[in-house]
Design an enzyme around this catalytic site. Sequence first.
Site: not given
Ligand SMILES: CC(C)(COP(=O)(O)OP(=O)(O)OC[C@H]1O[C@@H](n2cnc3c(N)ncnc32)[C@H](O)[C@@H]1OP(=O)(O)O)[C@@H](O)C(=O)NCCC(=O)NCCS
Length: 211
Positions: A174
Amino acid sequence: MTAVKPNHHTPAPVVVDLSVAALRARLHDALSVYVAAMDYPRGTEHHRAPMWNEHTTRAGWRAVAAVLPDDAGAVDLRTAPLLAIAYGYSGAPRQWWHQQVHTGMRRCGWPEAAARELLADYFELTELHVHPAAQGRGIGATLLERLLAGRPEAAVLLSTPEVPEEDNRAWRLYRRAGFTDVIRNFVFAGDTRPFAILGRRLPMPPAGERA
Ligand SMILES: CC(C)(COP(=O)(O)OP(=O)(O)OC[C@H]1O[C@@H](n2cnc3c(N)ncnc32)[C@H](O)[C@@H]1OP(=O)(O)O)[C@@H](O)C(=O)NCCC(=O)NCCS
């Protein structure tokens, strides 16, 4: 849905829009992703199902998902393994969340006119979850961008649990996307955990064009 464990051999996930019918048909799988991502106790799915169903009837509802295509690269939305789900809808004064946030904004010192202005025209990002086995590959960022693309509202608002130092993937995602504080340490009625309400103006520029 059985556990999804993507590895080097699995095809790249595909991001798709979900119609109301498509989400309803895959509601159990979508809720399984949510429960796994949030590490909620099993059974939470059953409590949330009626609410997710009801949300599909709200004005401006839109959902997106990440799914795995089959070996030929085709996607059959009825059966494709679901890796991630996100949805939201237009905020409106009769919604519980809207009322909670309005009360919270006033309590933490927002001038009434500014609170009303923000709450008059926003998209509520209600859910965004990536299965733990698929996190960290940019799927969350892609879903967020897709869900917000072309929205008519002036802003997007969401709530996320407070965590020390903002040190989890949700917070980093975010913040990277330009969300700023609306309310911190807000406790919704009936809950005990503190949440942050975050927001940003729309449109949200694509990742490469953000300052
Ligand atoms: C929060 C959430 C939705 C984010 O989704 P995600 O796919 O994991 O997140 P991102 O797309 O940002 O990627 C995460 C990491 O991958 C990295 N990344 C982003 N794009 C990338 C790519 N193209 N290739 C490789 N890595 C990548 C990012 O740098 C990021 O690193 P960081 O989080 O350590 O800074 C997910 O992790 C989740 O469901 N978490 C648990 C539940 C939660 O907290 N939900 C939100 C409650 S409101």
